[in-house]
Design an enzyme around this catalytic site. Structure first.
Site: not given
Length: 722
Positions: A505-506, A509, A512
């Site tokens: 998940h992290e 980020h 992105h």
């Protein structure tokens, strides 16, 4: 969570670089000479690779003068924009404003890294002192009538200008943010806004610092090793070392994580210990004393409601959602409320199953929140033959990162990673990697800070030290911070399946930002209810068979995780959703309840008891089984919405909203061949590279070819009856 800012500072004004479409007017010798001269380690860009922060050259005492100099220099830069005798243009006003504050950016990026991941009393004091000053600094910029007049002149002339789409985004975003900050208010109203902002900065900083102290102080300490039955010997040893580190030799300490539920509740077999740990968690910041946060949050709510009213809004939720994908509170509330009936039924059904399991275990009690996770895991083992401890030996942290997270990024986007040990970091536990793009060129730098420690706030997050900008020629320097309990010396660093998902998940980020393709660094700022979307999509690769086969290797034998265990992970994923999904929905709805208050309603909540009463009434209104399934965060430790910055206030629903986008995107990937470069390149082009510069619905349509649909989310969470 994703980005940290000092106060509301950098969140209030997006600061980046000029447009390729129009070169800004060069600063004259006179105006350059008028700028204050910077000194100290932040005066110039770092000479390290990727211009990353050189933590070896920075002392705690450098931050305060760095902030002060950075603000003074930016104030002079703004004064030069306002004093420019030439007519306002995109270059000499919008770009010049966006380009200002480079030194302040450098100070803030370094400071925010430490204040979140490795703070101390000195840094906390700097934060408390500088946060309101930074707020006042950015208020002075955004509420400057002469500056706004120039911005408005350019904005009003936009139809006659030739701008790239990204230029047009920067112009519109700059204008709208200044209006939202209060540029069109009367002078008296501006004075009120400034006073409210300053006080909010002070209060939210205090809330965050008190909560960190409360979380550390509320760790469970036990004297009898027998009370820790159910934990592994390695975990008990780690608990002993944690106690010893705090001067509690001969005792055992279980530190709290930031959520209501604590990982050890799933394995501790002594019910009294489970209850004690749960009570420590749920009452960490509402027991009176120096670390009680309730009066802080009450005053925060009063001020937010007052500020919203100054802008003619009925509530803080209405005021703050202006730039969100959902746009208004009703959209978010309707989206969440449609899930409540199925969730409530699931919670009641799950409680019945757990009570049957308790009875079968020969126990004579009804399930309580501190029992839930342990018996939910028991049922999972029986129903799905799935045991977290069975799969944990396959998840060694470095293999998960390098052979799992990085492997998936390579397959999707062609990225590769090289460890490096030559860069100064903020803690000895931090790992660093150079990231290479699909053509072999350097893409950026990535830091990984995985382990829990007292100097780190709870949770997991991503932020950057340097942002990508085509114009400036800068590349992304991103970092992930987690709170994984560190194994005892000599023990393998195994992680749970939940930790595995958090790592994916992290890093979503980070992708992105690493894969952004933007002229302006400020284009990387993304709406709160879109920012979690790419990170949640990236979680899907954690359980992809091809990815799992590459990283899930038994730490002793090297054997790849058996296919039947993968099947069990997937089959078990829909169990306990009444709890796991319910606690998030409850927190999101509680957030919206707080931020729907009018000034009069907020003013009436003026004692700790009234805070408790409001929370209890708000939770009761939800129609969910909150007595058995408490929200993921109670108000007194809901850092996402009450700390500074307040990016998730009236925005915690974002995790649910973006999961809708995520689950629909997973369906698209699966329908189009899954883990392929073609799919990764398409997602990179339509979503990841755009940052926040495109309409979010358009970005999703460009990716999926249609509007987002909620059905994949409901099905994934087992809420459709299928």
């Amino acid at each position: 969570m994703i980005r940290l800012f000092a106060g509301v500072a950098l969140g209030a004004l997006m600061i980046a670089s000029p447009s390729l479409a129009e070169t800004p007017m060069p600063m004259t010798a006179a105006s350059a000479a008028a700028l204050p001269q910077a000194t100290g380690p932040f005066a110039q860009e770092s000479t390290l690779p990727f211009k990353t922060t050189d933590f070896s050259k920075i002392q705690d005492g450098d931050y305060k003068p760095g902030f002060e100099q950075g603000m003074a220099i930016q104030a002079a830069e703004i004064a030069a924009i306002v004093a420019n005798p030439e007519a306002p243009t995109f270059a000499n006003t919008i770009v010049a404003l966006d380009q200002s504050g480079e030194m302040l950016n450098r100070v803030s990026a370094a400071f925010n890294t430490l204040i979140g991941a490795n703070t101390n009393d000195t840094l906390d004091a700097v934060e408390a002192e500088m946060s309101p000053k930074l707020t006042a600094h950015f208020d002075a910029i955004q509420l400057d009538p002469a500056l706004f007049a120039r911005v408005k002149a350019v904005y009003d002339n936009r139809a006659a200008m030739t701008l790239t789409p990204e230029d047009a985004w920067l112009l519109e975003n700059t204008y709208e943010d200044m209006v939202h900050a209060g540029a069109q208010l009367t002078e008296a109203q501006k004075t009120q806004v400034k006073a409210i902002n300053a006080k909010l900065s002070e209060l939210t900083t205090a809330y965050s610092q008190k909560l960190t102290e409360a979380t550390n102080a509320s760790a469970l300490v036990v004297s009898d090793k027998a009370a820790l039955a159910g934990l592994s010997e390695a975990e008990i040893t780690a608990a002993g070392k944690a106690a010893e580190a705090r001067g509690l030799t001969g005792k055992y300490l279980i530190p709290l994580q930031n959520t209501t539920q604590q990982p050890s509740l799933s394995t501790l077999t002594d019910r009294a210990t489970r209850e004690a740990l749960f009570e420590k968690s749920v009452h960490r910041a509402d027991a009176g004393g120096d670390n009680d946060t309730r009066m802080l949050l009450a005053e925060i709510m009063q001020l937010r409601a007052q500020k919203a009213a100054l802008f003619g809004n009925s509530s803080w939720a209405e005021y703050t959602m202006y730039d969100r994908m959902a746009k208004e509170p009703k959209t978010a509330l309707d989206f969440m409320r449609q899930m409540v009936p199925a969730l409530a039924a699931s919670q009641r059904a799950e409680a019945g199953v757990l009570n049957a399991a308790i009875a079968a275990d020969g126990k004579n009690f009804q399930v309580q929140p501190w029992d839930w996770q342990m018996y939910a895991d028991k049922v999972k083992k029986e129903r799905y033959a799935f045991d977290e401890e069975t799969v944990k030996p396959y998840f060694e942290i470095r293999h998960v990162l390098e052979d799992g997270v990085f492997f998936a990024a390579n397959k999707l986007y062609g990225l590769s990673f090289k460890p490096r040990t030559d860069l100064p970091v903020w803690h000895t536990d931090v790992w660093a990697y150079t990231v290479y793009d699909r053509d072999g060129s350097e893409l950026g730098l990535f830091y990984f800070d995985p382990y829990q420690r007292d100097s780190k706030r709870g949770g997991a997050w991503m932020s950057t030290l340097v942002d990508f900008s085509k114009l400036k020629g800068t590349k992304t320097v991103a970092y992930n911070v987690l709170n994984i309990p560190k194994a005892a010396d000599g023990q393998p660093q195994l992680v749970s399946w939940d930790n595995v998902n958090t790592m994916f998940h992290e890093f979503g980020h980070a992708l992105h930002y690493l894969l952004s393709d933007l002229t302006y660094a400020s284009g990387g700022n993304v709406a709160r209810d879109f920012v979690e979307y790419p990170s949640q999509v990236n979680e899907m690769w954690a359980s992809d068979p091809q990815v799992l086969a590459n990283y899930a290797k038994h730490y002793q034998t090297g054997a790849t995780i058996p296919l039947e265990l993968i099947d069990k992970i997937n089959a078990a994923s829909k169990w306990n959703q009444g709890y796991e999904f319910g606690e998030v929905v409850e927190a999101a709805l509680l957030d919206m309840e707080w931020h729907a208050l009018t000034p009069a309603q907020a003013a009436a909540i003026d004692t700790p008891a009234k805070v408790d009463e409001f929370e209890a009434a708000a939770l009761k209104r939800l129609g969910l089984e909150v007595g058995l399934v408490p929200p993921r965060y109670r108000s007194s430790y809901f850092r996402h919405i009450f700390s500074d910055p307040a990016g998730y206030s009236a925005g915690y629903y974002s995790y649910l909203w973006t999961e809708m986008l995520d689950r629909d995107s997973r369906a698209w990937f699966q329908a189009n061949g899954g883990l392929t470069r073609a799919n990764g390149d398409h997602y990179r082009e339509t979503v990841l590279s755009k940052g926040g510069t495109e309409d979010y619905f358009k970005a999703f349509r460009d990716f999926a070819g249609r509007e987002p649909q909620v059905d994949p989310l409901l099905e994934a969470r087992g809420l459709t009856g299928k």
